[in-house]
Design an enzyme around this catalytic site. Sequence first.
Site, PDB file in Angstrom:
ATOM      1  N   LYS A 155     -20.214  31.339   3.308  1.00 54.36           N
ATOM      2  CA  LYS A 155     -18.885  31.880   3.029  1.00 54.36           C
ATOM      3  C   LYS A 155     -18.932  32.756   1.765  1.00 54.36           C
ATOM      4  CE  LYS A 155     -14.280  30.790   4.020  1.00 54.36           C
ATOM      5  NZ  LYS A 155     -13.448  29.958   4.843  1.00 54.36           N
ATOM      6  N   LYS A 192     -25.159  32.621  16.791  1.00 56.35           N
ATOM      7  CA  LYS A 192     -24.440  31.393  17.157  1.00 56.35           C
ATOM      8  C   LYS A 192     -22.976  31.739  17.470  1.00 56.35           C
ATOM      9  CE  LYS A 192     -22.322  28.719  14.276  1.00 56.35           C
ATOM     10  NZ  LYS A 192     -21.817  27.757  13.298  1.00 56.35           N
ATOM     11  N   LYS A 223     -16.187  31.201  15.529  1.00 50.75           N
ATOM     12  CA  LYS A 223     -14.955  31.932  15.245  1.00 50.75           C
ATOM     13  C   LYS A 223     -15.177  32.901  14.089  1.00 50.75           C
ATOM     14  CE  LYS A 223     -12.957  27.845  16.223  1.00 50.75           C
ATOM     15  NZ  LYS A 223     -12.343  26.595  15.815  1.00 50.75           N
TER      16      LYS A 223
HETATM   17  P1  TYM Z   1     -16.111  22.855  14.039  1.00 51.36           P
HETATM   18  O1  TYM Z   1     -14.655  22.691  14.253  1.00 51.36           O
HETATM   19  O2  TYM Z   1     -16.604  24.095  13.385  1.00 51.36           O
HETATM   20  O3  TYM Z   1     -16.864  22.711  15.416  1.00 51.36           O
HETATM   21  C1  TYM Z   1     -16.619  21.611  16.275  1.00 51.36           C
HETATM   22  C2  TYM Z   1     -17.911  21.200  16.943  1.00 51.36           C
HETATM   23  O4  TYM Z   1     -18.439  22.280  17.737  1.00 51.36           O
HETATM   24  C3  TYM Z   1     -19.809  22.471  17.417  1.00 51.36           C
HETATM   25  N1  TYM Z   1     -20.154  23.889  17.591  1.00 51.36           N
HETATM   26  C4  TYM Z   1     -21.198  24.334  18.310  1.00 51.36           C
HETATM   27  N2  TYM Z   1     -22.132  23.668  19.016  1.00 51.36           N
HETATM   28  C5  TYM Z   1     -23.064  24.422  19.665  1.00 51.36           C
HETATM   29  N3  TYM Z   1     -23.090  25.780  19.637  1.00 51.36           N
HETATM   30  C6  TYM Z   1     -22.157  26.486  18.939  1.00 51.36           C
HETATM   31  N4  TYM Z   1     -22.178  27.812  18.943  1.00 51.36           N
HETATM   32  C7  TYM Z   1     -21.153  25.757  18.227  1.00 51.36           C
HETATM   33  N5  TYM Z   1     -20.094  26.105  17.453  1.00 51.36           N
HETATM   34  C8  TYM Z   1     -19.496  24.949  17.068  1.00 51.36           C
HETATM   35  C9  TYM Z   1     -19.928  22.044  15.974  1.00 51.36           C
HETATM   36  O5  TYM Z   1     -21.270  21.756  15.630  1.00 51.36           O
HETATM   37  C10 TYM Z   1     -19.027  20.831  15.947  1.00 51.36           C
HETATM   38  O6  TYM Z   1     -19.726  19.689  16.412  1.00 51.36           O
HETATM   39  N6  TYM Z   1     -17.094  20.011  10.115  1.00 51.36           N
HETATM   40  C11 TYM Z   1     -16.777  19.972  11.508  1.00 51.36           C
HETATM   41  C12 TYM Z   1     -15.562  19.130  11.853  1.00 51.36           C
HETATM   42  C13 TYM Z   1     -15.643  17.740  11.337  1.00 51.36           C
HETATM   43  C14 TYM Z   1     -16.481  16.700  11.814  1.00 51.36           C
HETATM   44  C15 TYM Z   1     -16.195  15.561  11.002  1.00 51.36           C
HETATM   45  C16 TYM Z   1     -17.440  16.626  12.819  1.00 51.36           C
HETATM   46  C17 TYM Z   1     -14.892  17.238  10.320  1.00 51.36           C
HETATM   47  N7  TYM Z   1     -15.235  15.923  10.114  1.00 51.36           N
HETATM   48  C18 TYM Z   1     -16.852  14.338  11.204  1.00 51.36           C
HETATM   49  C19 TYM Z   1     -18.099  15.400  13.014  1.00 51.36           C
HETATM   50  C20 TYM Z   1     -17.812  14.275  12.193  1.00 51.36           C
HETATM   51  C21 TYM Z   1     -16.522  21.397  11.964  1.00 51.36           C
HETATM   52  O7  TYM Z   1     -16.124  22.234  11.214  1.00 51.36           O
HETATM   53  O8  TYM Z   1     -16.691  21.586  13.278  1.00 51.36           O
END
Ligand code: TYM
Length: 321
Positions: free
Chosen positions: A110, A190, A193
């Site tokens: 970021k 990857k 968003k």
């Molecule tokens: P977030 O909201 O960015 O993404 C949600 C989940 O989607 C997965 N993901 C992907 N997997 C494969 N290929 C991709 N291109 C791709 N883009 C996103 C992410 O790895 C994620 O599993 N920090 C987390 C949210 C969170 C969380 C937690 C997750 C908050 N607390 C506790 C697990 C446990 C996040 O921003 O995910």
Amino acid sequence: MRILTGLQPSGKLHIGNYFGAMEPAVKLQEEGEAFYFIADYHAMSSTADPSALRENVKELALDFLACGLNPEKAFFFRQSDVPQVNELAWILSSVCPMGLLERCHSYKDKLARGLSANHALFAYPVLMAADILLYDANLVPVGEDQKQHLEVTRDLVGKINDLYGSETLVLPEARIRDEVAKVPGLDGQKMSKSYNNTIPMFGAQKKMRKLVMKIETDSTPVEAPKPTENSIIIDLYRFFASESEQAQMKADFEAGGFGYGDFKQRLFDAYWEYFTPMRERRTELEADESYVNQVLTDGAERAREEASKVLTRVREAVGLS
Ligand code: TYM
């Protein structure tokens, strides 16, 4: 076994979210006690729009339920409905070295993109650790991009347990399946968003088709054979197509005589069909807002009960009670 995962309500969910986290989570809900939540506190590190946040929470709830989250099997809740998570985050903060957070990619990325970071973004992995540890979770299904956050979580467990006793927190493990760890986006990076390269799980047919047609390709002419290595189309097609359909596409790439537009159309058709039952379920759910709200209210109540048990144990261990 306890399984836990969270997703941020920061816009339309995409197929990376689905294959990286939601689909594995839906499968795992059969194998243990599942805690799945909408990470709305986390979304606050990148948005300051109250109505968008509310709307995104609602949309995410619909998406996850439409994809097969079963509230009879999994506790499904909003992160902010369990405010105890903030207390655990503070306790973890007090043993968390600055260097551990300074090394985190999502924060560094970021900054590198010129966005100004706030404290929430910096402390994000600590809150995420608290999310996981508050429920004594054993297994966390996520995509590759969350691996480092899980390592931070495990480091913090080590520190707390060394200081306050080995039974204080449960050591969780990430579940990252190789085949879905990093779903590529329209440009081959990857899918994310932040890169503006996503294919949403749900959206108007015309618009989604237009997006798929934007997938980057080389300029090999229609009649010539096309390289199958590093093809984003082939890479995405494997998520939706049968083995024989995939083999057919590869053979047609190699044979020549088909343009990229043709392959993109096949990919679009397979994608559209794959999500059709979920799209239909989503439409039903949209018409039943009170059901969705009730699921989240019940889920939060159960989650708070579990959270209190763990927090009582931790408070005692660290000397807060
Ligand atoms: P977030 O909201 O960015 O993404 C949600 C989940 O989607 C997965 N993901 C992907 N997997 C494969 N290929 C991709 N291109 C791709 N883009 C996103 C992410 O790895 C994620 O599993 N920090 C987390 C949210 C969170 C969380 C937690 C997750 C908050 N607390 C506790 C697990 C446990 C996040 O921003 O995910």
